[in-house]
Scaffold this motif. Sequence first.
Motif, PDB file in Angstrom:
ATOM      1  N   HIS A 110       0.775  -1.252   0.000  1.00 38.35           N
ATOM      2  CA  HIS A 110       0.000   0.000   0.000  1.00 38.35           C
ATOM      3  C   HIS A 110       0.799   1.291   0.000  1.00 38.35           C
ATOM      4  O   HIS A 110       0.322   2.301  -0.485  1.00 38.35           O
ATOM      5  CB  HIS A 110      -0.951   0.042   1.200  1.00 38.35           C
ATOM      6  N   HIS A 111       1.953   1.299   0.638  1.00 37.38           N
ATOM      7  CA  HIS A 111       2.611   2.594   0.813  1.00 37.38           C
ATOM      8  C   HIS A 111       4.089   2.529   0.466  1.00 37.38           C
ATOM      9  O   HIS A 111       4.769   1.559   0.808  1.00 37.38           O
ATOM     10  CB  HIS A 111       2.447   3.088   2.254  1.00 37.38           C
ATOM     11  N   HIS A 159      -0.895  -2.079   7.922  1.00 32.04           N
ATOM     12  CA  HIS A 159      -1.334  -0.979   7.054  1.00 32.04           C
ATOM     13  C   HIS A 159      -0.677   0.353   7.378  1.00 32.04           C
ATOM     14  O   HIS A 159      -0.273   1.089   6.495  1.00 32.04           O
ATOM     15  CB  HIS A 159      -2.858  -0.840   7.111  1.00 32.04           C
ATOM     16  N   LEU A 228      -3.088   4.774   9.613  1.00 35.37           N
ATOM     17  CA  LEU A 228      -1.982   5.412   8.907  1.00 35.37           C
ATOM     18  C   LEU A 228      -1.148   6.176   9.914  1.00 35.37           C
ATOM     19  O   LEU A 228      -1.542   6.301  11.075  1.00 35.37           O
ATOM     20  CB  LEU A 228      -2.515   6.337   7.810  1.00 35.37           C
ATOM     21  N   HIS A 332      -8.586   8.216   8.732  1.00 33.80           N
ATOM     22  CA  HIS A 332      -7.770   7.409   7.827  1.00 33.80           C
ATOM     23  C   HIS A 332      -6.395   8.091   7.756  1.00 33.80           C
ATOM     24  O   HIS A 332      -5.524   7.796   8.554  1.00 33.80           O
ATOM     25  CB  HIS A 332      -8.474   7.322   6.471  1.00 33.80           C
ATOM     26  N   HIS A 399      -6.710  11.527   2.435  1.00 30.50           N
ATOM     27  CA  HIS A 399      -5.271  11.787   2.587  1.00 30.50           C
ATOM     28  C   HIS A 399      -4.933  13.227   2.229  1.00 30.50           C
ATOM     29  O   HIS A 399      -5.582  13.825   1.376  1.00 30.50           O
ATOM     30  CB  HIS A 399      -4.473  10.864   1.670  1.00 30.50           C
ATOM     31  N   GLY A 439      -7.977   7.984  -3.890  1.00 30.66           N
ATOM     32  CA  GLY A 439      -7.417   7.519  -2.624  1.00 30.66           C
ATOM     33  C   GLY A 439      -6.306   8.463  -2.203  1.00 30.66           C
ATOM     34  O   GLY A 439      -6.552   9.574  -1.754  1.00 30.66           O
ATOM     35  N   HIS A 440      -5.078   8.015  -2.424  1.00 33.81           N
ATOM     36  CA  HIS A 440      -3.942   8.851  -2.026  1.00 33.81           C
ATOM     37  C   HIS A 440      -3.634   9.936  -3.049  1.00 33.81           C
ATOM     38  O   HIS A 440      -4.031   9.857  -4.217  1.00 33.81           O
ATOM     39  CB  HIS A 440      -2.688   7.980  -1.891  1.00 33.81           C
ATOM     40  N   LYS A 461      -9.549   4.922  -7.653  1.00 30.38           N
ATOM     41  CA  LYS A 461     -10.009   3.546  -7.474  1.00 30.38           C
ATOM     42  C   LYS A 461     -10.879   3.093  -8.636  1.00 30.38           C
ATOM     43  O   LYS A 461     -10.963   1.911  -8.910  1.00 30.38           O
ATOM     44  CB  LYS A 461     -10.830   3.431  -6.187  1.00 30.38           C
ATOM     45  N   HIS A 501      -2.046   2.870  -4.144  1.00 36.09           N
ATOM     46  CA  HIS A 501      -2.364   3.540  -2.881  1.00 36.09           C
ATOM     47  C   HIS A 501      -1.381   4.709  -2.791  1.00 36.09           C
ATOM     48  O   HIS A 501      -1.352   5.547  -3.670  1.00 36.09           O
ATOM     49  CB  HIS A 501      -2.275   2.562  -1.702  1.00 36.09           C
TER      50      HIS A 501
HETATM   51 CU1  K7E Z   1      -5.899   5.164   1.855  1.00 40.26          CU
HETATM   52 CU2  K7E Z   1      -4.181   1.481   2.179  1.00 40.26          CU
HETATM   53 CU3  K7E Z   1      -3.071   4.278   2.331  1.00 40.26          CU
HETATM   54 CU4  K7E Z   1      -5.216   3.076  -0.113  1.00 40.26          CU
HETATM   55  S1  K7E Z   1      -4.839   3.399   1.962  1.00 40.26           S
HETATM   56  S2  K7E Z   1      -6.274   4.837  -0.528  1.00 40.26           S
END
Ligand code: K7E
Length: 663
Positions: A110-111, A159, A228, A332, A399, A439-440, A461, A501
């Motif tokens: 994910h990151h 995560h 997070l 989140h 985010h 998402g990010h 997404k 992500h």
């Molecule tokens: Cu928001 Cu797993 Cu960092 Cu994807 S998480 S968006």
Amino acid sequence: MKTKQLVFASLLAGYTAISLIACKPKNTSNAVSGDAAAKAYVAPGKYDEFYNFVSGGFSGQMSVYGLPSGRLLRVIPVFSQDPEKGWGFSEETKPMLNTSHGNIPWDDLHHTQLSKTAGEIDGRWCFANANNTPRVARVDLSTFRTAEIIELPNSGGNHSSPFITENTEYVVAGTRFSVPPDDVNGDIPINSYKQNFKGTLSFISVAKEDGAMDLAFQIQCPGVNFDLSRAGKGVSHGWFFFSCYNTEQANTLLEVNASQKDKDFIMAVNWKKAEEYLKAGKGKKQSVKYAHNVYSDKTHSATSEIKTEVTVLDSKELSDICYFIPCPKSPHGCDVDPSGQYIVGSGKLAALIPVFSYDKIQAAIAAKDFAGDYDGIPVIKYESALYGEVKKPGLGPLHTEFDGKGNAYTSFFVSSEVVKWNIKDLKVIDRAPTYYSVGHLCIPGGDTKTPNAKYLIAYNKITKDRYLPTGPELSQSAQLYDISGDKMQLILDFPTIGEPHYAQACAADILKSKSLKIFKIDDNQNTYVAKGEKETKVVREGNKVHVYMTAIRSHLTPDNIEGIKLGDEVYFHVTNLEQDWDVPHGFAIKGASNAELLIMPGETQTLKWIPNRVGISPMYCTDFCSALHQEMTGYVRVSPSGSNVPLQFSTGDKKPASETTGK
Ligand code: K7E
Ligand code: CUA
């Protein structure tokens, strides 16, 4: 995905009056204005300005794009096998995917986090998390390969990871699922969550010279979900901030049961203090099991070691390392601005964005300005920690990234938009639609002290109606915005590998000169290397046959092998003798059930082959390496198990038919 969005939306509808029909931005085809193409255009033969390291989500890989062109430069296999690179298939790389559960060929990444010195990107490594079977990886940015993977005990769903401190002192990971500690009997009722489940934060130290990772310590916390995190920087260096949800401690139907409370928490952790306690011997040794895998560019091989102990600090006992700060509605993202003063919590179900002040948090701690405790951890009063709230920013904040010019950019999943707001007065300045369900976000250097405010990338997404249909599944997408002016301007869509992500980006100049071109053949310490054709041989050890093979344009040595018998395990150790940039050779043999190889200049890689029939098996180079690539071939003769065909090998007219018998 759609159902999720609807449930999400209906939850929100409970306390916002904003119409959900407005959630999907309109005018998709008009969204790009005339000069956009020029802004994203990088002429053929020209380099991009930035490297973009994008998580591959459920693909388990990391991909590298050039910006602003959106060119895919590389897919780096990390937690999943990758046939394009032989990763996890060759004997040398298999140990990298070892865990305390055995070999795992596929995980969820994910990151990404680029290593930093003094809060700036130093271009040495890129870290990544495995979400499912908790692990952290370090990718070496001179080779663009995974160099190390460490598993995390006492964790489930890694995560909140891997976020790093401003000098890469630690890579930090918070468990998403709280679970019973690994050293107790976990055969207990699931609904005993409140009594028995714990949340664990892991601090992995990173050696300054070579990046070697070590699980330095863990902090045991109340059982909640850590989502997070971000390290403090500048004024807040020495602290770490984690978003926590499910403070209801639900163990079933979390979509309802973990959304009950009006506020969950951001947890502030004083890791410098934790270090002091560790030095003072306050940690407790716990017996656990986790794998630590290291790839060596000298031996061109990985080793995997199972470790059995970790030192754990108890956040309840050591009452001044962890503090909870109330944060609305299942936060989140938890992001820290370039100065380190402001901490932004993004409650997925909140209609506002709270911004906390580091100074106010410190003052509240000093004055013991607490609203009681949660499971033994002091809870700072919301108002005492709060700098202010961004009102009505959008729906479903996830985010936030920063541009270094005093602005923050927050992604809104439900309302599919990026919202730009000012950190000082908390006023919304601009909003831009995303297509869809972002998402990010990433701004190059967006989590450093000095972000580069030229581009912003949104990682989405849902792509439907943006790309040509490709069956039930569409590629996820990234969208590039020019943010150099007052208004965000969408300039490019590009598809991603897997679900993106988080991503990070850095100036190409930081990396491009450090990039390795070849492995020096003289430095190759692989046990089975052949540093020249003279060193090639075939050695039998019982039923194991080791072929020390070389590859150079355009032949394999040896290219004729006889005397292999049914029941043999054959190991082709292929050394690429080339010492030129970008001249890999490949290797494949008919019937090989696990893999092919791709071997870089100066490297040795091994393919294990168990022939299952008598006859002739062709082998060849799979990478079009020269005009005579199609000639880069050979044959292996396989005889019945009792056969007395002697072991012999040759290339061309040097026909020693020499027999080499093993020890
Ligand atoms: Cu928001 Cu797993 Cu960092 Cu994807 S998480 S968006
Ligand atoms: Cu070597 Cu094709």
